[in-house]
Design a protein around this motif. Structure first.
Motif, PDB file in Angstrom:
ATOM      1  N   ASP A 124     -23.196  18.164 -43.110  1.00 58.52           N
ATOM      2  CA  ASP A 124     -22.136  18.448 -42.150  1.00 58.52           C
ATOM      3  C   ASP A 124     -22.385  19.802 -41.481  1.00 58.52           C
ATOM      4  N   GLN A 125     -22.742  20.804 -42.285  1.00 62.98           N
ATOM      5  CA  GLN A 125     -23.049  22.124 -41.729  1.00 62.98           C
ATOM      6  C   GLN A 125     -24.227  22.057 -40.775  1.00 62.98           C
ATOM      7  N   ALA A 129     -24.240  22.940 -36.817  1.00 67.11           N
ATOM      8  CA  ALA A 129     -25.114  23.999 -36.303  1.00 67.11           C
ATOM      9  C   ALA A 129     -26.018  23.486 -35.193  1.00 67.11           C
ATOM     10  N   ARG A 130     -26.559  22.277 -35.372  1.00 67.09           N
ATOM     11  CA  ARG A 130     -27.513  21.734 -34.405  1.00 67.09           C
ATOM     12  C   ARG A 130     -26.842  21.163 -33.170  1.00 67.09           C
ATOM     13  N   ASN A 315     -17.528  31.264 -29.363  1.00 68.55           N
ATOM     14  CA  ASN A 315     -17.653  31.970 -30.640  1.00 68.55           C
ATOM     15  C   ASN A 315     -17.257  31.078 -31.814  1.00 68.55           C
ATOM     16  N   LEU A 316     -16.321  30.164 -31.580  1.00 70.73           N
ATOM     17  CA  LEU A 316     -15.998  29.205 -32.629  1.00 70.73           C
ATOM     18  C   LEU A 316     -17.228  28.378 -32.988  1.00 70.73           C
ATOM     19  N   ASN A 320     -20.372  28.257 -36.462  1.00 72.70           N
ATOM     20  CA  ASN A 320     -21.074  27.187 -37.178  1.00 72.70           C
ATOM     21  C   ASN A 320     -22.540  27.530 -37.380  1.00 72.70           C
ATOM     22  N   LEU A 321     -23.173  28.034 -36.329  1.00 71.89           N
ATOM     23  CA  LEU A 321     -24.595  28.375 -36.413  1.00 71.89           C
ATOM     24  C   LEU A 321     -24.827  29.491 -37.416  1.00 71.89           C
TER      25      LEU A 321
END
Length: 608
Positions: A124-125, A129-130, A315-316, A320-321
């Motif tokens: 999920d992360q 990120a991608r 920024n939200l 994640n990245l």
């Protein structure tokens, strides 16, 4: 307080993002800054020259009017050039950033441990990120420069408007605030919606993969699974559409309603300016200047507030990245040379062993439990595998055999206990040096969509171009017949993903994987984790006979369910429920009449 908090959150990750941008392309960053400044100042000049043109026309000064028109033409051309340059700089910077950030994401993936790739939350992360890694960082820097540009432009227009009325400046500011606050709220709602459904987004990608991947095509067609999977895909995609469209409709409705406040404020000030000009309190040129200043100032202020809302949203996503890039590996650090690791349960270190007697692999009280699991995959493993011995691991599926191998290769770290190689804790070994000593073929070995030569050579990357070594590995793995069977031999493209690719049978792929393991000629520990499952019994027996002859003097560990193969080992260890329940030679274990003997008898019955 909420407004200040949101304003602070809008720029929380901006400094780190700008550092990424600067490292990615200094030239494009400088060009973007210079062009942004030009694009901010030039509109002020155009507005002022518009006033001068109008005043010259009213005064019937033909020459002055033509001069000012020429000046405006030059300013408009310069502004168009600056805007085109900005677009080009953003495009080039975005492309460069996309490459660099995806490389960072993949580089981080390389640094993570195997346990991360077995955790759904990690995926999920990774998905989050991608998802927008190629666009959001560029958007942050673009929005940052645009914000500066609009602030400069706004300050200039506000200075011009003060000459007409301070109330006009106040109206300009207040009318744009409600729409901006609403936009920020909807940006946050969109972000939460997309983050919340990351697992479902992965499910959607999986369904697409099943429907359009060669590895699944046979069963999908044979069992008629296509319509069922397609219906699931459509249903899930439709649910995404309903959620997105509902949010988009609410967002558009509120944005339109609140934008009318700004329109009303503009026309109110426009009416006041027109009345002042009609009464002679303003010249026609001043009225044109103030109207343009209010209109452009209003747009600039809305752009500033919209930019802050955009920065909040960007920024939200950048969070994640950066959260993905900061995932801790939490693996026990490698021990400094000469430092002994702490023994489990506070045990005292053992007396220094004679290195000649302790050569080989030793498990001491080793246990492993998967993160978040209460059941132990392995527990209480005490085992010494002397250098040069061949060991077979036997047990039902889930007994812990593959976990044993992953601990030996440091793909996992023991939850308790320790593993020694030649008397030295595995954590004290340099990881690359350790893995160079071990050649492994797992049951789920990779089938690389590369040439046959590369598929073999990847077993020892430093020797990818070593033709004699590749030839020896091919022979050792029994892959000679594969080389002769495929068009192009070692230069044949394997797999169906690319042009002229040749698909191998399961048995042929396994021989290539075995050859890849034999590329590690320096490896003194060879591990075969059921790599011959797709071979028939005769072919498997031939592979292991050759494997034994080529492994003289090496430590070998074999996992197999076929007892004709298992009985060739010097010693057999039986695992059950993550524990060692029996060990000995084939004859010894059969004579005991326990678990191994029962499994052997059941398999033997199948051949009667």
């Amino acid at each position: 307080m909420l407004g200040l908090s949101r304003l602070r959150d809008s720029f929380a990750y901006t400094p780190r993002t700008l550092q990424l941008v600067w490292r990615s392309s200094k030239a494009a960053s400088l060009a973007l800054a210079a062009l942004t400044l030009a694009a901010a100042v030039l509109p002020l000049g155009v507005a002022y020259v518009g006033k001068a043109i109008m005043d010259a026309v009213v005064a019937r000064e033909e020459r002055a009017a033509l001069v000012w028109v020429s000046v405006e033409l030059g300013l408009v051309a310069a502004l168009a050039l600056a805007q085109r340059g900005l677009s080009l700089a953003r495009q080039l910077l975005g492309a460069r950033l996309s490459i660099d950030i995806h490389a960072m994401i993949l580089g981080k993936a390389l640094s993570l441990e195997l346990r991360h790739f077995e955790d759904p939350e990690f995926y999920d992360q990774l998905t989050r990120a991608r998802r927008e890694a190629s666009s959001r960082p560029a958007s942050v820097v673009t929005e940052s420069f645009s914000l500066v540009q609009n602030l400069i432009t706004l300050a200039g227009y506000a200075a011009l408007l003060v000459g007409f009325s301070g109330f006009a400046v106040l109206a300009l500011v207040l009318a744009a605030v409600p729409a901006t606050v609403a936009e920020a709220r909807f940006s946050g709602a969109a972000f939460r919606l997309r983050n919340w459904r990351s697992p479902e987004a992965r499910r959607l990608n999986y369904l697409e993969y099943v429907l359009a991947n060669d590895g699944h095509a046979k069963e999908v067609k044979l069992f008629g699974l296509g319509p069922m999977f397609l219906d699931r895909y459509k249903a899930l995609a439709a649910s995404f559409y309903r959620e997105d469209s509902a949010l988009a409709v609410r967002r558009a409705g509120w944005s339109y309603a609140l934008s009318l406040l700004g329109t009303a404020a503009f026309y109110g000030c426009y009416a006041a300016m027109a009345a002042s000009a009609a009464a002679g309190r303003l010249s026609l040129g001043e009225m044109v200047l103030y109207v343009a200043a209010f209109r452009q100032g209003q747009q600039a202020f809305q752009a500033v507030l919209g930019g802050i809302g955009g920065m909040y949203e960007h920024n939200l996503y950048m969070s994640n990245l950066f959260q993905y890039l900061s995932i801790p590996t939490s693996a026990p650090p490698a021990l400094p040379a000469g430092e002994a690791p702490a023994l489990p349960n506070g045990g005292a270190p053992a007396a220094p062993a004679d290195r000649a007697l302790d050569r080989g692999v030793r498990f001491e009280g080793v246990g492993y439990r998967y993160p978040g699991q209460s059941r132990w995959a392995l527990r209480g493993i005490d085992l010494h595998i002397p250098s040069g011995q061949s060991l077979a691991l036997v047990g039902h599926n889930g007994a812990g055999k593959t976990t044993f191998i992953k601990l030996l290769t440091r793909l996992y770290e023991p939850t308790e206990g320790r593993i020694l190689l030649d008397g030295k804790d595995l954590r004290a070994w340099d990881l690359d040096d350790l893995r160079r000593r071990i050649g492994v073929v797992f049951q789920d070995f990779n089938q690389y969509q590369l040439t046959l030569r590369e598929n073999v050579g990847l077993g020892s990357l430093d020797h990818l171009g070593d033709e004699p070594r590749i030839a020896r590995a091919v022979s050792a793995g029994g892959a000679d017949e594969v080389v002769t069977a495929v068009p192009g031999g070692l230069d044949a493209q394997l797999g169906r993903w690319f042009k002229d690719g040749v698909e191998l049978s399961g048995g042929q792929w396994q021989k290539v994987a075995l050859a890849r393991a034999f590329m590690r000629e320096q490896a003194d520990i060879l591990v075969l984790d059921e790599p011959t499952a797709a071979l028939d019994a005769e072919a498997e027996h031939a592979v292991f006979q050759r494997f034994r002859s080529l492994s003289k003097g090496r430590t070998t560990i074999v996992i197999s369910h076929r007892f004709p193969t298992v009985r060739m080992a010097d010693r057999i260890v039986v695992l059950d429920g993550g524990r060692i329940v029996e060990e000995g030679t084939h004859d010894e274990l059969v004579a005991r009449g326990q678990r191994y003997a029962r499994m052997f008898a059941l398999q033997a019955e199948g051949y009667l």
